[in-house]
Design a protein around this motif. Sequence first.
Motif, PDB file in Angstrom:
ATOM      1  N   VAL A  49      21.311 -26.043  25.621  1.00 29.03           N
ATOM      2  CA  VAL A  49      21.075 -26.241  24.194  1.00 29.03           C
ATOM      3  C   VAL A  49      19.568 -26.362  24.035  1.00 29.03           C
ATOM      4  O   VAL A  49      18.937 -27.169  24.714  1.00 29.03           O
ATOM      5  CB  VAL A  49      21.779 -27.505  23.662  1.00 29.03           C
ATOM      6  CG1 VAL A  49      21.491 -27.695  22.182  1.00 29.03           C
ATOM      7  CG2 VAL A  49      23.283 -27.441  23.899  1.00 29.03           C
ATOM      8  N   SER A  50      18.997 -25.544  23.175  1.00 26.51           N
ATOM      9  CA  SER A  50      17.546 -25.559  23.005  1.00 26.51           C
ATOM     10  C   SER A  50      17.186 -25.396  21.538  1.00 26.51           C
ATOM     11  O   SER A  50      17.993 -24.926  20.735  1.00 26.51           O
ATOM     12  CB  SER A  50      16.901 -24.444  23.827  1.00 26.51           C
ATOM     13  OG  SER A  50      17.184 -23.187  23.242  1.00 26.51           O
ATOM     14  N   VAL A  51      15.970 -25.789  21.215  1.00 29.40           N
ATOM     15  CA  VAL A  51      15.402 -25.523  19.897  1.00 29.40           C
ATOM     16  C   VAL A  51      14.142 -24.701  20.156  1.00 29.40           C
ATOM     17  O   VAL A  51      13.267 -25.128  20.908  1.00 29.40           O
ATOM     18  CB  VAL A  51      15.062 -26.826  19.142  1.00 29.40           C
ATOM     19  CG1 VAL A  51      14.401 -26.510  17.813  1.00 29.40           C
ATOM     20  CG2 VAL A  51      16.326 -27.658  18.929  1.00 29.40           C
ATOM     21  N   ASP A  52      14.075 -23.522  19.553  1.00 30.86           N
ATOM     22  CA  ASP A  52      12.935 -22.653  19.823  1.00 30.86           C
ATOM     23  C   ASP A  52      11.748 -22.998  18.930  1.00 30.86           C
ATOM     24  O   ASP A  52      11.810 -23.901  18.091  1.00 30.86           O
ATOM     25  CB  ASP A  52      13.334 -21.177  19.727  1.00 30.86           C
ATOM     26  CG  ASP A  52      13.742 -20.732  18.330  1.00 30.86           C
ATOM     27  OD1 ASP A  52      13.212 -21.263  17.335  1.00 30.86           O
ATOM     28  OD2 ASP A  52      14.593 -19.830  18.228  1.00 30.86           O
ATOM     29  N   GLY A  55      12.076 -23.597  15.281  1.00 26.20           N
ATOM     30  CA  GLY A  55      12.943 -24.670  14.818  1.00 26.20           C
ATOM     31  C   GLY A  55      14.414 -24.303  14.781  1.00 26.20           C
ATOM     32  O   GLY A  55      15.228 -25.030  14.219  1.00 26.20           O
ATOM     33  N   VAL A  56      14.806 -23.185  15.402  1.00 27.86           N
ATOM     34  CA  VAL A  56      16.197 -22.739  15.399  1.00 27.86           C
ATOM     35  C   VAL A  56      16.888 -23.216  16.676  1.00 27.86           C
ATOM     36  O   VAL A  56      16.359 -23.056  17.774  1.00 27.86           O
ATOM     37  CB  VAL A  56      16.279 -21.194  15.286  1.00 27.86           C
ATOM     38  CG1 VAL A  56      17.714 -20.704  15.389  1.00 27.86           C
ATOM     39  CG2 VAL A  56      15.644 -20.735  13.982  1.00 27.86           C
ATOM     40  N   ALA A 142      12.247 -15.366  18.412  1.00 27.11           N
ATOM     41  CA  ALA A 142      12.030 -14.794  17.074  1.00 27.11           C
ATOM     42  C   ALA A 142      12.260 -13.285  17.100  1.00 27.11           C
ATOM     43  O   ALA A 142      12.712 -12.702  16.119  1.00 27.11           O
ATOM     44  CB  ALA A 142      10.627 -15.109  16.583  1.00 27.11           C
ATOM     45  N   ILE A 143      11.975 -12.652  18.222  1.00 27.44           N
ATOM     46  CA  ILE A 143      12.173 -11.203  18.354  1.00 27.44           C
ATOM     47  C   ILE A 143      13.645 -10.857  18.177  1.00 27.44           C
ATOM     48  O   ILE A 143      13.989  -9.886  17.519  1.00 27.44           O
ATOM     49  CB  ILE A 143      11.646 -10.709  19.718  1.00 27.44           C
ATOM     50  CG1 ILE A 143      10.126 -10.862  19.758  1.00 27.44           C
ATOM     51  CG2 ILE A 143      12.063  -9.269  19.978  1.00 27.44           C
ATOM     52  CD1 ILE A 143       9.520 -10.633  21.126  1.00 27.44           C
ATOM     53  N   CYS A 159       6.477 -17.842  14.526  1.00 26.05           N
ATOM     54  CA  CYS A 159       7.314 -18.868  15.124  1.00 26.05           C
ATOM     55  C   CYS A 159       7.269 -20.191  14.370  1.00 26.05           C
ATOM     56  O   CYS A 159       7.904 -21.140  14.756  1.00 26.05           O
ATOM     57  CB  CYS A 159       6.890 -19.111  16.571  1.00 26.05           C
ATOM     58  SG  CYS A 159       7.004 -17.627  17.574  1.00 26.05           S
ATOM     59  N   ALA A 160       6.483 -20.253  13.307  1.00 27.20           N
ATOM     60  CA  ALA A 160       6.362 -21.507  12.565  1.00 27.20           C
ATOM     61  C   ALA A 160       7.687 -21.836  11.893  1.00 27.20           C
ATOM     62  O   ALA A 160       8.395 -20.945  11.437  1.00 27.20           O
ATOM     63  CB  ALA A 160       5.258 -21.384  11.523  1.00 27.20           C
ATOM     64  N   PRO A 161       8.040 -23.106  11.859  1.00 32.15           N
ATOM     65  CA  PRO A 161       9.280 -23.489  11.172  1.00 32.15           C
ATOM     66  C   PRO A 161       9.212 -23.094   9.704  1.00 32.15           C
ATOM     67  O   PRO A 161       8.135 -23.028   9.111  1.00 32.15           O
ATOM     68  CB  PRO A 161       9.320 -25.011  11.313  1.00 32.15           C
ATOM     69  CG  PRO A 161       8.358 -25.343  12.397  1.00 32.15           C
ATOM     70  CD  PRO A 161       7.359 -24.231  12.441  1.00 32.15           C
ATOM     71  N   VAL A 162      10.362 -22.848   9.135  1.00 36.18           N
ATOM     72  CA  VAL A 162      10.428 -22.499   7.725  1.00 36.18           C
ATOM     73  C   VAL A 162       9.977 -23.713   6.923  1.00 36.18           C
ATOM     74  O   VAL A 162      10.443 -24.825   7.142  1.00 36.18           O
ATOM     75  CB  VAL A 162      11.872 -22.115   7.331  1.00 36.18           C
ATOM     76  CG1 VAL A 162      11.978 -21.851   5.851  1.00 36.18           C
ATOM     77  CG2 VAL A 162      12.328 -20.918   8.135  1.00 36.18           C
ATOM     78  N   THR A 163       9.057 -23.481   6.000  1.00 39.68           N
ATOM     79  CA  THR A 163       8.578 -24.602   5.195  1.00 39.68           C
ATOM     80  C   THR A 163       9.489 -24.767   3.993  1.00 39.68           C
ATOM     81  O   THR A 163       9.927 -23.791   3.387  1.00 39.68           O
ATOM     82  CB  THR A 163       7.128 -24.375   4.721  1.00 39.68           C
ATOM     83  OG1 THR A 163       7.074 -23.135   4.034  1.00 39.68           O
ATOM     84  CG2 THR A 163       6.158 -24.362   5.880  1.00 39.68           C
TER      85      THR A 163
END
Length: 191
Positions: A49-52, A55-56, A142-143, A159-163
């Motif tokens: 289990v990971s968070v990239d 932020g996904v 992200a790719i 790769c920035a988290p969605v604001t």
Amino acid sequence: MNTQELTTWQTFKATLEQNPNLTLQFQYAADKWVDASYHITEIKQAPIVSVDCGGVMNSWTEIIVQLWEPKVRDSERAMQVSKALSIVKLVEKSLPLNPLGVVKIEFGNSQFDTRQMYPGAFEISGENLIINLIPDATQCKAITRGGSCGTTATGEECCAPVTETKTEKPKIELKNLVADGPSCAPGSGCC
């Protein structure tokens, strides 16, 4: 996790079951073979289990088959597929393996640093079932979501988290609910 076509546990096991009388060989690099005296020392199931970086959250399962070469060769001939299947059966009595888990082969020796590799091509050559191992590589997830890795043409990081868009909070008006009478002020005697 690499985006190439990966071998699942059910496919790996089915390939072994279709070839029980063959000798099981592993090739880890060009003209480099796991020594015939190898052992399958363990089979691991690793839920990941990971968070990239965007932020996904991601999750998958890996089934890791560990190979070991003893310092003293104890066999001139590699393991039969049927023996590998008996090890699988023993493992699965205690640990039900996820059929959709991604298979990795873990191997290293004095000339090759221990690493986890994917089974590439399965090849039958004479009396051998040869599993060609291919390296894994890191990549930006992200790719796989249709993005790109790096900075976009507008200068945004992929790769920035969605604001989140900020909604303006309503203003609150404060009213003095105390009548114009006595109040608790220092020296007023109300306290």
